[in-house]
Enzyme design. Structure first.
Site, short mmCIF file in Angstrom:
data_model
loop_
_atom_site.label_atom_id
_atom_site.label_comp_id
_atom_site.label_asym_id
_atom_site.label_seq_id
_atom_site.Cartn_x
_atom_site.Cartn_y
_atom_site.Cartn_z
N CYS A 1 0.91 -1.26 -0.04
CA CYS A 1 -0.01 -0.09 -0.21
C CYS A 1 1.20 1.30 -0.03
O CYS A 1 -0.08 2.49 -0.24
CB CYS A 1 -1.00 -0.24 1.08
SG CYS A 1 -2.17 -1.29 1.29
N PHE B 1 2.04 -3.14 3.89
CA PHE B 1 2.56 -4.27 4.59
C PHE B 1 3.80 -4.33 4.00
O PHE B 1 4.95 -4.64 3.20
CB PHE B 1 1.70 -5.99 3.91
CG PHE B 1 0.45 -5.61 4.03
CD1 PHE B 1 -0.25 -5.00 5.18
CD2 PHE B 1 -0.61 -7.33 4.19
CE1 PHE B 1 -1.42 -5.22 5.92
CE2 PHE B 1 -1.45 -7.18 4.32
CZ PHE B 1 -2.30 -6.55 4.98
N HIS C 1 -2.57 7.85 5.24
CA HIS C 1 -2.83 6.59 6.02
C HIS C 1 -4.43 6.21 6.08
O HIS C 1 -4.85 6.19 4.63
CB HIS C 1 -1.51 5.49 5.62
CG HIS C 1 -1.71 4.77 4.98
ND1 HIS C 1 -1.53 4.20 3.75
CD2 HIS C 1 -1.49 3.51 5.31
CE1 HIS C 1 -1.59 3.50 4.02
NE2 HIS C 1 -1.36 2.63 4.26
#
Length: 412
Positions: A163, A399, A303
């Site tokens: 991401c 991740f 985020h």
């Protein structure tokens, strides 16, 4: 001396709008793009909602033969690229082609093609698997096809950092221009992983919201009752140019790209650093690269995934960097509206920052109803807010502990 970098074109394909103006309208309306999944029957899944783009028509951007030969994540990337080049009024010609590059990434790549062709293998045998299977699934094909379609012959790279992909792609493209490897770069991220297997994998991780009966209220970053993120699909592509080149052709400049910072949590495959250290170091690195102090940042696009851990630790990271002034800087999560676009998130959210600078309005964090004592910053709750913003920061975390931050400044 590093060369200055101008942002001159934006292209977005999201669950709340295709194109700059529909996307911005969705943000200002505080409209959620989350709905029950229609691409397949989600009845057996714990999470049955997602940020789909049901009105996306690839034939508006590609020839039919190309559509058949490219996975949806490439189709989205091509669409956003064409929108960005159109928005920037930029033409790639034999004269400039070798100085125009492409850096487009994806977190997952051709998931839809993987699953469809695996079924073909099981049901019809290996001889019936598509000859285009491999080029359709590999993540670098978004950058590759954009290069082929536009004629861009400069640096061509694909970034994969979950991401954080979009943020890394933009930062790396910015570096290519700063250090004279290119005069213009097409950059960002694309994702189309709303498939039965991908959804199953995220469901079993227990990281997603299960508010199936209230999809538009499911993504609630920083809210005390948040219960997980919601998957989405989309693409965000930026056109960056060397400042002098953009000025000479009279381009409209949304913002100057002034800072890029990265770091690794080095902690866990999915959980962020529990002290917010990795995210804080990436933000400090971006500020140092930009040559500015935290107090000069007027807005942070977080985020903000709507998971318990991310939102708490990102808040902690911001406090580590801004200290006692952390509550002064407005922070919002546009994921509350778009859902989590995974590898495309960084590109879409950097575009949101550019439009904030241009238009003087802060997008809200919708569904913020129950304050969390551990998330106690100014999250621009539920309603857009007018504000002149000279410097904006976009956060992207992935991740594996990947962190990417970009900083944009009002052009001057």
């Amino acid at each position: 001396m590093r060369r200055r970098v101008a942002l001159t074109g934006v292209g977005v394909v999201t669950p709340i709008g295709i194109g700059k103006e529909p996307f911005w309208a969705g943000l200002m309306e505080g409209r959620s793009g989350v709905r029950r999944i229609t691409a397949f029957d989600p009845s057996a899944y714990e999470t049955q909602i997602a940020g789909e783009i049901p009105d996306f028509d690839p034939s508006s951007f590609m020839e039919r033969r190309e559509i058949r030969r490219n996975d949806r994540f490439v189709q989205l990337a091509m669409a956003a690229t064409r929108l960005a080049l159109e928005d920037g009024g930029f033409a790639i010609t034999p004269h400039n082609a070798e100085r125009v590059g492409v850096i487009i990434g994806s977190g997952i790549g051709g998931a839809r093609t993987w699953e469809e062709q695996h079924q073909v293998l099981l049901e019809r045998g290996p001889g019936r698997v598509s000859a285009f299977f491999v080029p359709m699934i590999i993540i670098n094909m978004a950058a590759g096809l954009v290069s082929i379609a536009t004629g861009a012959k400069g640096p061509n790279v694909s970034v994969v950092s979950a991401c954080a992909t979009g943020g890394h792609a933009i930062g790396d493209a910015m570096r290519a221009i700063q250090y004279d490897e290119a005069d213009a770069m097409i950059c960002g991220g694309s994702e189309a992983a709303l498939t039965p297997l991908s959804l199953a994998g995220f469901c079993t991780m227990k990281a997603m919201s299960t508010r199936n009966d209230a999809p538009t209220r499911a993504v609630r970053p920083f809210d005390a009752e948040r219960d997980g993120f919601v998957m989405g699909e989309g693409a965000g592509i930026l056109l960056l140019e060397e400042w002098g080149c953009a000025a000479r052709r009279g381009a409209r400049i949304y913002a100057e790209m002034i800072g890029y910072g990265t770091s690794a949590d080095a902690f866990h495959i999915t959980q962020p650093d529990p002290e917010g250290d990795g995210a804080a170091r990436a933000m400090r690195n971006a500020l140092k690269d930009a040559g500015i102090q935290p107090a000069e940042v007027g807005y942070i696009n977080a985020h903000g995934t709507s998971t318990q851990l991310n939102d708490r630790f990102e808040t902690m990271a911001i406090k580590r960097v801004w200290g006692a002034d952390a509550s002064r800087v407005p922070v919002s999560s546009t994921k509350s509206m778009t859902s989590h676009l995974l590898g495309a998130a960084g590109g879409v959210e950097a575009i949101a920052c550019a439009l904030v600078i241009e238009r003087g309005m802060l997008p809200p964090t919708i569904n913020y109803e129950h304050p969390d004592p551990e998330c106690d910053l100014d999250y621009v709750p539920n309603t857009p807010r007018p504000a002149r913003i000279d410097v904006a920061m976009s956060n992207a975390f992935g991740f594996g502990g990947h962190n990417a931050i970009v900083v944009l400044r009002r052009p001057s």
